[in-house]
Enzyme design. Structure first.
Site, short mmCIF file in Angstrom:
data_model
loop_
_atom_site.label_atom_id
_atom_site.label_comp_id
_atom_site.label_asym_id
_atom_site.label_seq_id
_atom_site.Cartn_x
_atom_site.Cartn_y
_atom_site.Cartn_z
N CYS A 2 0.86 -1.17 0.00
CA CYS A 2 0.00 0.00 0.00
C CYS A 2 0.90 1.22 0.00
O CYS A 2 2.12 1.09 0.14
CB CYS A 2 -0.85 0.02 1.26
N ARG A 27 1.15 1.91 -6.02
CA ARG A 27 1.36 0.87 -5.01
C ARG A 27 0.08 0.11 -4.70
O ARG A 27 0.09 -0.87 -3.94
CB ARG A 27 1.89 1.49 -3.71
N TRP A 77 -3.67 -1.79 -1.39
CA TRP A 77 -3.71 -2.98 -2.23
C TRP A 77 -4.11 -4.10 -1.27
O TRP A 77 -3.36 -4.47 -0.38
CB TRP A 77 -2.35 -3.25 -2.85
N ASN A 103 1.26 -0.22 6.00
CA ASN A 103 1.65 -0.96 4.81
C ASN A 103 2.44 -2.17 5.28
O ASN A 103 3.39 -2.01 6.04
CB ASN A 103 2.51 -0.07 3.90
N GLY A 104 2.04 -3.37 4.83
CA GLY A 104 2.74 -4.59 5.26
C GLY A 104 1.72 -5.63 5.67
O GLY A 104 0.54 -5.54 5.31
N GLU A 486 8.95 -12.38 -21.22
CA GLU A 486 8.61 -10.99 -20.91
C GLU A 486 7.47 -10.51 -21.81
O GLU A 486 6.56 -9.81 -21.35
CB GLU A 486 9.86 -10.11 -21.08
N LYS A 490 3.91 -9.18 -20.36
CA LYS A 490 3.36 -7.86 -20.70
C LYS A 490 1.92 -8.04 -21.22
O LYS A 490 1.02 -7.27 -20.86
CB LYS A 490 4.21 -7.15 -21.77
N GLU A 493 -0.52 -9.05 -18.25
CA GLU A 493 -0.84 -8.05 -17.22
C GLU A 493 -1.56 -6.84 -17.80
O GLU A 493 -2.35 -6.21 -17.10
CB GLU A 493 0.39 -7.64 -16.41
N HIS A 509 7.00 -31.27 -26.48
CA HIS A 509 6.90 -32.23 -25.36
C HIS A 509 5.56 -32.09 -24.63
O HIS A 509 5.43 -32.54 -23.49
CB HIS A 509 8.08 -32.04 -24.41
N LYS A 608 2.36 -1.70 -8.26
CA LYS A 608 3.71 -1.49 -8.80
C LYS A 608 4.76 -2.18 -7.95
O LYS A 608 5.68 -2.80 -8.47
CB LYS A 608 3.99 0.02 -8.89
O1 M6R Z 1 10.34 -3.77 -8.22
P1 M6R Z 1 10.67 -5.14 -8.74
O2 M6R Z 1 11.53 -5.11 -9.96
O3 M6R Z 1 11.28 -6.01 -7.69
O4 M6R Z 1 9.29 -5.78 -9.16
C1 M6R Z 1 9.22 -7.10 -9.61
C2 M6R Z 1 7.88 -7.42 -10.22
O5 M6R Z 1 6.86 -7.21 -9.29
C3 M6R Z 1 7.60 -6.59 -11.47
O6 M6R Z 1 8.60 -6.76 -12.43
C4 M6R Z 1 6.24 -6.97 -12.07
O7 M6R Z 1 6.29 -8.28 -12.56
C5 M6R Z 1 5.83 -6.00 -13.17
N1 M6R Z 1 4.42 -5.79 -13.09
C6 M6R Z 1 6.14 -6.48 -14.53
O8 M6R Z 1 5.71 -5.60 -15.53
#
Ligand code: M6R
Length: 613
Positions: A2, A27, A77, A103-104, A486, A490, A493, A509, A608
């Protein structure tokens, strides 16, 4: 995970808090709330509708008491308890005179709640957080001063926390504390403020300090006192911040993701700056691990999550190929629980844009416990990982606000390749001329990335033909495999479409059974030692009716011959190619998400920075 914000001494507390919450929205945005402190009591507003709770809160805040000068805010969050107004922070104690944001995760909240209920408290939410407000309430009721009451409450909890607490009996005071979750304090002559991260405060001050684990801070207008939980007063360390607020805003683009994709050439170029001595040898200034220590390393473990994990996968190829050091790559959340075999000759590298991802942070702590040297790759100066590690390598991508990582991912690959070359230089596994040739290739990457971005229109045309597709496979081999992963991440998400990333040679396989007319296969087919094999794998899916989209080097007619659509990129040496090859896949995911009406900066269910397990 959060975002929390607080300020005392400001003439316009509600608008300061709302603005800070907007900057912290990445966040989490399941709900938002704020509490303002006045001698007669706490004024509180909370909103939890859709993905725009901060906007809704802003409307509610129009009725806030004029002249409130102290308050705390939160953007959530959800972890414990669904997104709802009842579960939104700030939470109050039974008296209604104490408010708290967190937060936590409080891991033992259930047992604490049983005790609180037995002692007659009324819990108004399903959150793990609320028990904290009541524990502080009990200590205050016994006459303990607020800061020590907070510490006493925290001594009863297990878990991670950054909290801020206000009490109507002390209208100008905010008490804050942290463990394993970031918290930054900012100061001007007459205002003190706090936030989960630096950009939230940048518009107001550059006098910043980061709280450390198990520290408690007392903020009053323009002043700050910090002590350990044991009660020892300490002089907090000032942070150095070079970002400006402008850099954290959209700069004319429709959204942060678009802006950040277009900043990629700059992010790569900045990350490459000043990495060589006058004699041409590589020099990683921030590293803080000396050459002899690096020479003694006999194994590298890299831990990361999400896009950072994919960058780490590219690094494995680079370190093994150039430096001939055995390299393992682990998902951080798995690493820390698998009893890893590490010692002082292992270099454990945590890769993280934020430097705060809890799984990666804890994996690095685990590595340390085993005696490993620890290096953080972080985009955020003075992040928790940067501060705790033996050494740090900064990506210099600037703030990344879009939830989907773009420019930081590219910068991570580049800085990890610099690390691989530095290890090769120290170990003598590559000649200076060979290293020089690769470094020259790295310096060409900003132009290649810019060219790949300039072909946005061609990617848009391909996206138009794919609207309506529901099943995607992303295939690659060698360093093309992390690019495929990757690309799939993308697409998932941002567009919420089913997308599977797979090593192309593994498809036969099992997963090839899923290929049928209508399935889209996106292949990474840039030139590499595995290029012919990759095209053979593509032929296998094409013959089963898949629609084939290939990322290929400019002018590659052979690749074009087996594809329905080609996403052209400038040719690059294979091991550097992920930096360029991922760009059209970012654009493809972005374009499809926009066509589906999705919010590309704030995809559903995501945040994020993931500071919970
Ligand atoms: O801040 P970080 O690089 O540790 O974050 C890792 C992942 O949470 C982050 O890369 C996440 O997968 C993104 N949404 C990818 O676009």
């Amino acid at each position: 995970m959060c975002g929390i914000i607080g300020a005392t001494g400001t003439a316009a507390a509600p608008s300061f808090l709302i603005e800070g919450l907007h900057r912290l929205e990445y966040r989490g945005y399941d709900s938002a709330g704020l509490a303002l402190v006045e001698a007669q009591g706490i004024w509180r507003a909370r909103a939890a509708e859709g993905t725009h709770s901060v906007e809704d809160l802003e409307v509610l805040a129009r009725t806030a008491p004029q002249g409130a000068r102290c308050g705390i805010g939160h953007t959530r969050w959800a972890t414990h308890g669904r997104p709802s107004v009842e579960n939104a922070h700030p939470h109050l104690d039974c008296t209604g005179r104490l408010a708290l944001v967190h937060n936590g995760i409080i891991e033992n909240h259930a047992e604490l709640a049983i005790g609180l209920l037995d002692r007659g408290h009324v819990l108004a939410s399903e959150t793990d957080t609320e028990c904290l407000a009541h524990l502080v309430e009990e200590a205050v009721a016994e006459g303990t001063r607020l800061s020590r009451a907070v510490v006493r409450a925290l001594s009863m909890v297990r878990g991670s926390f950054a909290i801020a607490v206000v009490h109507a009996d002390q209208p100008g005071t905010i008490v804050a504390a942290r463990r394993a979750t970031p918290l930054v304090v900012g100061l001007t002559d007459d205002v003190s403020m706090l936030a989960s991260d630096i950009p939230a405060l940048l518009g107001t001050t550059r006098r910043l300090v980061a709280l450390e684990d198990d520290q408690v801070a007392v903020l009053t207008p323009g002043s700050l006192e910090v002590a350990t939980f044991d009660g020892d007063e300490i002089d907090p360390t000032a942070l150095t911040v070079e970002w400006d607020l402008e850099a954290a805003q959209k700069g004319g683009y429709d959204d942060f993701m678009s802006k950040e994709m277009h900043e990629q050439p700059h992010a790569v170029a900045e990350t490459l700056l000043d990495r060589r001595s006058p004699d041409g040898t590589l020099r990683l200034d921030d590293l803080r691990i000396d050459d002899d220590q690096l020479r003694s390393i006999d194994r590298v473990c890299i831990v990361a999550c999400g896009s950072s994990y994919h960058a780490a996968m590219v690094a494995k190829y680079a370190i093994e190929h150039w430096a001939r050091l055995p390299t393992e790559v682990d998902i951080a959340s798995e690493f820390r629980y698998r009893d890893p075999v590490l010692d002082q000759r292992t270099l454990t590298v945590g890769v993280s844009q934020s430097g705060e991802t809890l799984d990666t942070l804890q994996a690095l702590r685990e590595a340390r416990r085993w005696g490993s040297r620890v290096l953080a790759v972080s985009n955020v100066v003075d992040s928790s990982m940067a501060r705790e590690a033996d050494g740090v390598l900064y990506t210099r991508a600037g703030p990344e606000i879009g939830v989907a990582s773009t420019k930081c991912h590219l910068a991570q690959i580049v800085v990890l390749e610099l690390l691989a070359l530095t290890l090769a230089q120290l170990r003598g596994t590559r000649t200076p001329a060979q290293i020089d040739a690769v470094v020259r290739g790295l310096h060409e990457l900003p132009d290649h990335v810019a060219e790949a971005l300039a072909r946005e229109k061609e990617v848009r045309d391909v996206a138009d033909t794919l609207v309506g597709a529901r099943d995607f496979f992303f295939l690659g081999r060698g360093v093309g495999f992390p690019v495929a992963l990757e690309g799939a991440l993308k697409l998932k998400e941002l567009s919420y479409l089913r997308a599977e990333g797979y090593p192309a040679g593994e498809l036969k396989h099992g997963p090839i059974a899923l290929i049928e007319p209508g399935t889209v296969v996106v292949g990474v087919a840039t030139r590499s030692p595995l290029y012919e094999k990759m095209l053979a794998n593509v032929a296998e899916v094409a013959s089963r009716g898949a629609t084939v989209v290939l990322v290929a080097d400019d002018g590659d007619d052979q690749a074009a011959g087996v594809a329905d659509h080609v996403l052209w990129v400038p040719a690059t040496e294979a091991i550097l190619s992920p930096v360029v090859g991922v760009v059209p896949l970012q654009i493809l995911a972005y374009q499809l998400a926009r066509r589906l009406g999705n919010d590309v900066d704030r995809p559903r269910n995501l945040a994020k920075t993931v500071t919970v397990e």
